[in-house]
Write a protein that holds these residues in place. Structure first.
Motif, PDB file in Angstrom:
ATOM      1  N   SER A  65       0.837  -1.196   0.000  1.00 40.07           N
ATOM      2  CA  SER A  65       0.000   0.000   0.000  1.00 40.07           C
ATOM      3  C   SER A  65       0.867   1.239   0.000  1.00 40.07           C
ATOM      4  O   SER A  65       1.957   1.256   0.576  1.00 40.07           O
ATOM      5  N   GLU A  66       0.331   2.282  -0.635  1.00 41.95           N
ATOM      6  CA  GLU A  66       0.981   3.589  -0.608  1.00 41.95           C
ATOM      7  C   GLU A  66       1.200   4.046   0.842  1.00 41.95           C
ATOM      8  O   GLU A  66       2.097   4.824   1.122  1.00 41.95           O
ATOM      9  N   GLU A  67       0.388   3.553   1.748  1.00 42.61           N
ATOM     10  CA  GLU A  67       0.455   3.998   3.141  1.00 42.61           C
ATOM     11  C   GLU A  67       1.277   3.085   4.032  1.00 42.61           C
ATOM     12  O   GLU A  67       1.316   3.280   5.242  1.00 42.61           O
ATOM     13  N   ILE A  82      -2.188  -1.080  -3.587  1.00 47.91           N
ATOM     14  CA  ILE A  82      -3.358  -0.214  -3.435  1.00 47.91           C
ATOM     15  C   ILE A  82      -2.999   1.223  -3.053  1.00 47.91           C
ATOM     16  O   ILE A  82      -2.074   1.461  -2.276  1.00 47.91           O
ATOM     17  N   ASP A  83      -3.730   2.139  -3.639  1.00 47.66           N
ATOM     18  CA  ASP A  83      -3.764   3.527  -3.156  1.00 47.66           C
ATOM     19  C   ASP A  83      -5.151   3.658  -2.523  1.00 47.66           C
ATOM     20  O   ASP A  83      -6.147   3.844  -3.219  1.00 47.66           O
ATOM     21  N   PRO A  84      -5.218   3.506  -1.192  1.00 52.00           N
ATOM     22  CA  PRO A  84      -6.541   3.396  -0.546  1.00 52.00           C
ATOM     23  C   PRO A  84      -7.386   4.652  -0.722  1.00 52.00           C
ATOM     24  O   PRO A  84      -8.597   4.571  -0.881  1.00 52.00           O
ATOM     25  N   LEU A  85      -6.735   5.811  -0.658  1.00 48.95           N
ATOM     26  CA  LEU A  85      -7.473   7.059  -0.877  1.00 48.95           C
ATOM     27  C   LEU A  85      -6.624   7.939  -1.782  1.00 48.95           C
ATOM     28  O   LEU A  85      -5.603   8.473  -1.369  1.00 48.95           O
ATOM     29  N   ASP A  86      -7.038   8.034  -3.016  1.00 50.53           N
ATOM     30  CA  ASP A  86      -6.288   8.822  -4.000  1.00 50.53           C
ATOM     31  C   ASP A  86      -6.833  10.243  -4.029  1.00 50.53           C
ATOM     32  O   ASP A  86      -8.049  10.431  -4.076  1.00 50.53           O
ATOM     33  N   GLY A  87      -5.913  11.202  -3.999  1.00 50.77           N
ATOM     34  CA  GLY A  87      -6.347  12.609  -4.013  1.00 50.77           C
ATOM     35  C   GLY A  87      -6.877  13.030  -2.655  1.00 50.77           C
ATOM     36  O   GLY A  87      -7.773  13.867  -2.568  1.00 50.77           O
ATOM     37  N   SER A  88      -6.286  12.473  -1.584  1.00 46.89           N
ATOM     38  CA  SER A  88      -6.888  12.686  -0.261  1.00 46.89           C
ATOM     39  C   SER A  88      -6.832  14.140   0.195  1.00 46.89           C
ATOM     40  O   SER A  88      -7.576  14.524   1.088  1.00 46.89           O
ATOM     41  N   LEU A 223       3.378  10.550  -9.164  1.00 50.15           N
ATOM     42  CA  LEU A 223       2.557   9.354  -8.979  1.00 50.15           C
ATOM     43  C   LEU A 223       3.412   8.099  -8.840  1.00 50.15           C
ATOM     44  O   LEU A 223       4.464   7.970  -9.471  1.00 50.15           O
ATOM     45  N   ARG A 224       2.942   7.190  -8.050  1.00 47.10           N
ATOM     46  CA  ARG A 224       3.679   5.951  -7.779  1.00 47.10           C
ATOM     47  C   ARG A 224       3.305   4.881  -8.799  1.00 47.10           C
ATOM     48  O   ARG A 224       2.133   4.669  -9.094  1.00 47.10           O
ATOM     49  N   ILE A 225       4.326   4.240  -9.317  1.00 46.86           N
ATOM     50  CA  ILE A 225       4.119   3.310 -10.428  1.00 46.86           C
ATOM     51  C   ILE A 225       3.258   2.102 -10.033  1.00 46.86           C
ATOM     52  O   ILE A 225       2.340   1.733 -10.755  1.00 46.86           O
ATOM     53  N   PHE A 227       1.165   1.738  -7.423  1.00 48.08           N
ATOM     54  CA  PHE A 227      -0.133   1.994  -6.779  1.00 48.08           C
ATOM     55  C   PHE A 227      -1.071   2.844  -7.642  1.00 48.08           C
ATOM     56  O   PHE A 227      -2.278   2.780  -7.481  1.00 48.08           O
ATOM     57  N   GLU A 228      -0.487   3.689  -8.508  1.00 49.54           N
ATOM     58  CA  GLU A 228      -1.331   4.633  -9.250  1.00 49.54           C
ATOM     59  C   GLU A 228      -1.126   4.496 -10.764  1.00 49.54           C
ATOM     60  O   GLU A 228      -2.030   4.109 -11.501  1.00 49.54           O
ATOM     61  N   ALA A 229       0.093   4.825 -11.217  1.00 54.55           N
ATOM     62  CA  ALA A 229       0.325   4.919 -12.665  1.00 54.55           C
ATOM     63  C   ALA A 229       0.106   3.585 -13.382  1.00 54.55           C
ATOM     64  O   ALA A 229      -0.553   3.525 -14.434  1.00 54.55           O
TER      65      ALA A 229
HETATM   66 MG    MG Z   1      -2.930   8.756  -5.186  1.00 59.06          MG
END
Ligand code: MG
Ligand code: FBP
Ligand code: MG
Length: 281
Positions: A65-67, A82-88, A223-225, A227-229
């Motif tokens: 996770s990103e977190e 996972i990016d649990p909450l994107d654009g938090s 952006l993280r490859i 989790f996001e990209a």
């Molecule tokens: Mg994000």
């Protein structure tokens, strides 16, 4: 149910719960994530919820996770990134946020060629889940409402591009990037919302381009490859669009660390091609 069905089921259930409780986290701060960015309380809360629901699936072997700094080892099976909450940072201002779930058929680090599914939840005026899977030839969108999910539509990248979501300050981007951004802004409607999920959703609906390029602040992009990209590139390419790190498909980027970043461009193939040509000059 196979493992991808089970993952989809859990993502739907958890997203339902997240969507009805986001207001509780509008103004809660937390600590710092492994990328050194400040977390809001909702990041940690959503991460715990998705971990609890997805780690119980037998065919899931890892949870990144990103977190979280490391990867949770759950035995054999797919690795979830996972990016649990994107654009938090959009939470406080009540703008859209999302969740991104990549399912990798390998351990991490891994390129997006190892993705077997990608799911993106958009918590907007209503909540939707968009899913691309290796065992389906459509990109399916579901509406999540009142504890139920219903098929809402499918995505095929529209041919006529309309919108442009380009991140980063002009003062912090390269000259070549600014020239391209200006050229695209003459043809398309600039609309940048600050949550990649929402910015990609408008590109899938209306056609266009989303970009988070390299900046002085984020020389490798923000952006993280994993989790996001990567997962979002899998989705947009499955819908008939294209992705790029400025030079190649995001699915071909070979990350050397779990929290690695990349410049990210998603959208119509014609625009991605012009972007790559413009950056190469
Ligand atoms: Mg994000
Ligand atoms: O505030 P900025 O620099 O425009 O950054 C916004 C970008 O950062 C992100 O919010 C990063 O995601 P997280 O909120 O998951 O860290 C992207 O969704 C979005 O595109
Ligand atoms: Mg996040």
């Amino acid at each position: 149910m196979n493992t991808l069905d089970e993952i989809e089921r859990e993502v739907k259930d958890t997203a339902h719960y997240v969507s009805s409780n986001l207001a509780n986290y509008a103004h809660r701060a937390a600590g710092e994530n492994p990328s050194g960015e400040s977390q809001v309380g909702g990041d940690v809360w959503a991460d715990d919820l998705f971990f609890d629901s997805l780690s119980g699936i037998e065919g899931v072997g890892g949870y990144a996770s990103e977190e979280r700094e490391g990867i949770e080892d759950l035995g054999d099976g797919y690795t979830i990134a996972i990016d649990p909450l994107d654009g938090s940072s959009n939470l406080a201002s009540n703008n859209s946020v999302g969740t991104i779930v990549g399912v990798y058929d390998s351990e991490l680090p891994a390129s997006g060629r190892n993705l077997v599914a990608s799911m993106m939840v958009l918590y907007g005026p209503y909540t939707t889940l968009t899913v691309a899977r290796e065992d389906r030839d459509i990109v399916q969108e579901y509406l999540l409402r009142d504890g139920h999910s219903e098929r809402w539509g499918t995505f095929t990248q529209p041919q006529d591009p309309t919108v442009l979501g380009m991140a980063g300050k002009w003062s912090q981007r390269s000259e070549a990037m600014n020239e391209l951004a200006q050229e695209f802004a003459r043809e398309l409607k600039p609309r940048y919302g600050g949550a990649t999920v929402a910015d990609l959703a408008q590109v899938l609906e209306y056609g266009g381009l989303f970009g988070y390029p390299a900046t002085n602040k984020y020389p490798d992009g923000k952006l993280r490859i994993h989790f996001e990209a990567g997962p979002l590139a899998y989705l947009v390419e499955a819908a008939g669009g294209a992705s790029s790190d400025g030079n190649q498909s995001l699915l071909d980027v070979e990350p050397d660390e779990v929290h690695g970043r990349t410049p990210t461009f998603l959208g119509n193939e014609s625009l991605i091609q012009r972007l790559e040509e413009g950056l190469a000059e």
